[in-house]
Design a protein around this motif. Structure first.
Motif, PDB file in Angstrom:
ATOM      1  N   ASP A 149      64.767 -32.057  15.323  1.00  0.00           N
ATOM      2  CA  ASP A 149      64.585 -32.886  16.518  1.00  0.00           C
ATOM      3  C   ASP A 149      63.934 -32.090  17.645  1.00  0.00           C
ATOM      4  O   ASP A 149      63.130 -32.631  18.422  1.00  0.00           O
ATOM      5  CB  ASP A 149      65.947 -33.431  16.990  1.00  0.00           C
ATOM      6  CG  ASP A 149      66.528 -34.441  16.020  1.00  0.00           C
ATOM      7  OD1 ASP A 149      65.766 -34.971  15.183  1.00  0.00           O
ATOM      8  OD2 ASP A 149      67.746 -34.692  16.087  1.00  0.00           O
ATOM      9  N   ILE A 150      64.274 -30.804  17.749  1.00  0.00           N
ATOM     10  CA  ILE A 150      63.685 -29.960  18.795  1.00  0.00           C
ATOM     11  C   ILE A 150      62.186 -29.816  18.568  1.00  0.00           C
ATOM     12  O   ILE A 150      61.390 -29.931  19.501  1.00  0.00           O
ATOM     13  CB  ILE A 150      64.364 -28.580  18.821  1.00  0.00           C
ATOM     14  CG1 ILE A 150      65.849 -28.720  19.124  1.00  0.00           C
ATOM     15  CG2 ILE A 150      63.696 -27.669  19.844  1.00  0.00           C
ATOM     16  CD1 ILE A 150      66.619 -27.422  19.012  1.00  0.00           C
ATOM     17  N   GLU A 153      60.368 -32.970  19.532  1.00  0.00           N
ATOM     18  CA  GLU A 153      60.283 -33.130  20.982  1.00  0.00           C
ATOM     19  C   GLU A 153      59.261 -32.166  21.584  1.00  0.00           C
ATOM     20  O   GLU A 153      58.478 -32.543  22.471  1.00  0.00           O
ATOM     21  CB  GLU A 153      61.657 -32.907  21.609  1.00  0.00           C
ATOM     22  CG  GLU A 153      61.708 -33.045  23.125  1.00  0.00           C
ATOM     23  CD  GLU A 153      61.368 -34.445  23.618  1.00  0.00           C
ATOM     24  OE1 GLU A 153      61.063 -34.580  24.826  1.00  0.00           O
ATOM     25  OE2 GLU A 153      61.373 -35.403  22.816  1.00  0.00           O
ATOM     26  N   ARG A 156      55.848 -33.507  20.833  1.00  0.00           N
ATOM     27  CA  ARG A 156      55.543 -34.692  21.639  1.00  0.00           C
ATOM     28  C   ARG A 156      55.135 -34.296  23.052  1.00  0.00           C
ATOM     29  O   ARG A 156      54.211 -34.870  23.638  1.00  0.00           O
ATOM     30  CB  ARG A 156      56.757 -35.619  21.686  1.00  0.00           C
ATOM     31  CG  ARG A 156      56.515 -36.938  22.406  1.00  0.00           C
ATOM     32  CD  ARG A 156      57.807 -37.710  22.593  1.00  0.00           C
ATOM     33  NE  ARG A 156      58.711 -37.043  23.528  1.00  0.00           N
ATOM     34  CZ  ARG A 156      58.589 -37.114  24.856  1.00  0.00           C
ATOM     35  NH1 ARG A 156      57.592 -37.809  25.397  1.00  0.00           N
ATOM     36  NH2 ARG A 156      59.456 -36.497  25.630  1.00  0.00           N
ATOM     37  N   ARG A 157      55.815 -33.303  23.615  1.00  0.00           N
ATOM     38  CA  ARG A 157      55.535 -32.906  24.995  1.00  0.00           C
ATOM     39  C   ARG A 157      54.220 -32.154  25.139  1.00  0.00           C
ATOM     40  O   ARG A 157      53.602 -32.187  26.204  1.00  0.00           O
ATOM     41  CB  ARG A 157      56.668 -32.029  25.522  1.00  0.00           C
ATOM     42  CG  ARG A 157      57.987 -32.760  25.701  1.00  0.00           C
ATOM     43  CD  ARG A 157      58.971 -31.911  26.458  1.00  0.00           C
ATOM     44  NE  ARG A 157      60.261 -32.580  26.636  1.00  0.00           N
ATOM     45  CZ  ARG A 157      61.169 -32.192  27.523  1.00  0.00           C
ATOM     46  NH1 ARG A 157      60.948 -31.140  28.288  1.00  0.00           N
ATOM     47  NH2 ARG A 157      62.313 -32.835  27.622  1.00  0.00           N
ATOM     48  N   ASN A 318      67.579 -28.730  26.204  1.00  0.00           N
ATOM     49  CA  ASN A 318      66.452 -28.963  27.098  1.00  0.00           C
ATOM     50  C   ASN A 318      66.639 -28.266  28.446  1.00  0.00           C
ATOM     51  O   ASN A 318      66.507 -28.861  29.499  1.00  0.00           O
ATOM     52  CB  ASN A 318      66.228 -30.471  27.321  1.00  0.00           C
ATOM     53  CG  ASN A 318      64.898 -30.746  27.989  1.00  0.00           C
ATOM     54  OD1 ASN A 318      63.986 -29.945  27.905  1.00  0.00           O
ATOM     55  ND2 ASN A 318      64.807 -31.874  28.656  1.00  0.00           N
TER      56      ASN A 318
END
Length: 324
Positions: A149-150, A153, A156-157, A318
């Protein structure tokens, strides 16, 4: 000397299969951490620079270590952080005088088969990694598709049409000892086989890495170590970090691809936290040895592991402010 490595092949020592794996496990772990991978995902270990690769699809990469600086054109890519790289980007590795090995991670890890529970290349036996060998011109490696998941993310960023990366980075130097020229050691089984002057020399005189060095071990130049116990030693267990004394009094520091047993007496064992320092040594580098207790060596290793776990937790939560 570019090869695919992970944290090593630990389950077959009793069958004489070396651990192998990344020489600098700290740098390999940091590269994986920076792209959100689990720490044991396969990375590419580069020795020095003078290499180049091209991305054939967009990729989330990270590199760490002391052997090379990654560049695109004339621009330098920063280490120890995630890097989004568009498709068709050519990246070159330029020598970095601070060390000799660097590690390239990709989100998901490099997709090579597991052999005996590891993706590490053991060159001598031609197993693991990419076809059991060093990488060559024209080889094509793919990333595994199972992302954390990290990693998802971070991708995506950062994704876009240009190279992109965050302002934060993992502070690798803070996880290393301040004194980069002193290697801490624990006395080994045959420590008492050597005379007083030799022990004093071992723990005070400078030793220089010779040209006889590779992933199996380093031979050191320095004061010869004299033994006063003449009996033969049956082949006994050794591991990465074991320091052996040869028949002519030379020191050999065993490294990632070392054998599982040996007949030379063992004067000391490098503390695990200082193995990354040893991994970055190159011919001509000078080091000193300093004795510590086994309890202190364990405490230092646990502290470093705890710091890495906290960094991973901070990234998962995060909290980039936790990175410097």
């Amino acid at each position: 000397m570019s090869s695919v490595q992970d944290m090593g092949r630990w389950e077959y020592l009793s069958q004489g299969v070396p651990i192998s794996g990344a020489m600098d496990r700290l740098a390999a772990r940091i590269a994986n951490l920076a792209v959100g991978n689990l720490e044991n995902e396969a990375v590419i270990e580069f020795t020095y620079g003078h290499a180049a690769f091209q991305t054939n699809q967009p990729a989330l990469l990270a590199y760490s270590g002391g052997g090379a600086i990654l560049k695109v054109g004339s621009g330098m890519l920063p280490a120890d952080r995630p890097l989004f790289v568009p498709s068709g980007t050519t990246i070159r590795l330029i020598n970095d005088a601070h060390g000799c090995r660097s590690y390239l991670a990709v989100a998901g890890g490099w997709d090579v088969p597991e052999v005996l529970g590891s993706r590490s290349t053991y060159i001598t036996a031609a197993i693991g990694g990419y076809q059991g060998r060093l990488l060559r011109n024209g080889d094509a490696l793919e990333a595994r598709r199972e992302l954390t998941d990290i990693a998802v993310e971070l991708y995506r960023r950062l994704e876009g049409q240009i190279i992109n990366y965050p302002k934060w980075a993992i502070a690798r130097p803070l996880l290393l000892p301040k004194d980069r020229h002193t290697v801490r050691v624990v006395p080994a089984h045959e420590f008492t086989w050597f005379g007083g002057k030799s022990v004093v020399d071992f723990l005070s005189a400078p030793y220089t890495v010779s040209t006889a060095c590779n992933r199996m071990g380093y031979q050191l130049n320095g004061p010869p170590i004299q033994r006063f116990v003449d009996r033969e030693l049956l082949s006994s267990a050794v591991a990465p970090g074991t320091i052996q004394v040869t028949g002519d009094g030379n020191l050999i520091v065993l490294m990632a691809d070392c054998q599982t047993s040996g007949g030379y007496p063992r004067i000391a064992q490098v503390a695990a936290v200082d193995m990354p320092l040893c991994a970055q040594l190159k011919p001509g580098d000078t080091i000193y040895f300093r004795e510590i207790s086994r309890a202190e060596a364990e405490k230092l290793y646990i502290r470093q592991a705890d710091q890495l776990n906290k960094l991973a937790a901070a990234l998962a939560a995060n909290l980039p402010v936790a990175f410097k």
